[in-house]
Design a protein around this motif. Sequence first.
Motif, short mmCIF file in Angstrom:
data_model
loop_
_atom_site.label_atom_id
_atom_site.label_comp_id
_atom_site.label_asym_id
_atom_site.label_seq_id
_atom_site.Cartn_x
_atom_site.Cartn_y
_atom_site.Cartn_z
N HIS A 155 0.82 -1.21 0.00
CA HIS A 155 0.00 0.00 0.00
C HIS A 155 0.86 1.27 0.00
CE1 HIS A 155 -3.59 2.36 0.47
NE2 HIS A 155 -3.22 2.85 1.63
N LEU A 156 1.91 1.27 0.82
CA LEU A 156 2.71 2.49 0.98
C LEU A 156 3.83 2.61 -0.05
CD1 LEU A 156 3.01 2.49 4.89
CD2 LEU A 156 1.41 3.79 3.46
N HIS B 17 1.78 1.62 -3.79
CA HIS B 17 0.52 2.31 -4.01
C HIS B 17 -0.59 1.39 -4.51
CE1 HIS B 17 2.99 5.83 -3.42
NE2 HIS B 17 3.75 5.49 -4.46
#
Length: 444
Positions: free
Chosen positions: A158-159, A162
């Motif tokens: 997610h980080l 993305h």
Amino acid sequence: MQVLPLLLLELGGHSVEVAHTLIEVGRFALIVLAARALAELMVRLQLPTILGELLAGVLIGLSGLHLILPPDLGAQLNGALVAAVAGLSHLAPDQVSALYNDSFANLQSVARLGLYALLFLTGLECELEGLIAVAAQAVGVALTGVLLPLALGTAGLHLLFHVPLLPALFAGAAMTATSIGITASVFGELGVLKSREGQIVIGAAVLDDILGIVILAVVVSLAAGGSISAGPILQLLAAAAVFVAVSLLLSRKAAPLFDGLLDRLKAPGEAVAVAFLVLCLGCFAAQAIGLEAALGAFAAGLVLSNSRHAHAIEAAIQPLVALFATVFFVLIGTTMDLAVLNPLEPANREGLVVAAFLLGIAVVTKLAAGFSYRSAEPTNRWLVGLGMMPRGEVGLIFLGLGSQAGLLNPALEAAILIMVIGTTFLAPVLLRLVLSPAQPAATG
């Protein structure tokens, strides 16, 4: 899509019936033939047969010969296959393709039955009583082996890459799995299945499966809802916790009632018939409270794990798993687009980096789990960590359900596949290096 009834009206029943039979029987025979051929190869290479089934799907599917293709892929079926069926049934090629697409749901139903039978068998093989002696160590290993890959995998995707939160959470959940079957097989060959390390790994793998399938059920349910909020998540977690707790309670309380019923039945096949009814009830109950039917199938196996007839049920269910679960794994392979792994294509390089990331996290976090427990007795912690590494059929179950739920894009799907295959190939090889058959298990 109502293509089949229209064709029956326009063309008369016989030609359509011939084409339909050729498609159904030929498709199933092709799957079994390809899967068994490559499974035999895997056995000779001392690798899990499930990898052969997956590779069979790749060979005959989207990345290979285009002989078996789910309609939703939008790809063109093998022209020679379509022409052969058209010639034998006296239909036009486009009519054969329409029949193929219309009848594909039947094959998917068979695959789903195989999945549920496999999860039922996994629950049935959980010997909960025999794991009490190493319960504390197994819980420590299991919690680390679930929470670390879930947290690091989800956060990293997610980080760093993305990836949207729900697909990232699903990929993290897919890394929590441990294949009991692969580890137990290798441990059995090395003569350490009944050792303290072997029991810790088996106990932790059982808990991994329970926790992983609960997480999977929650993520798939959230995907169906289309949004993430605290209320539905807590509700699903509470429902899953209650569902598993009731299943564990029933494994003690309901087994005598089940055994008493079987003792009164005289018609042949009573064990598999009643067990199948319990399986259906488990799936129905899970779906009725908003959970994934896969959790219900696993819970049904847990309920019967303490039955006196457990071995008879296992023997009766095994052929169903061997045949129908093969279809499930082959169909997973048919959807794999390995073109996204081509490093010469610039657009693919980010996906390959994601795959390398997932594989690294998958290996490191399970090794860390092997060093996360306390034990007064000396144990081989490398053996425990490596024993937790293979994702095997459980990881592929996660991948298949994620694909069906529409959670994964082709690149993330391929990355998860590489993670599953990589850990499944590596674990048996590294276990044999860490512990030869003549070597003692405990080292410190």
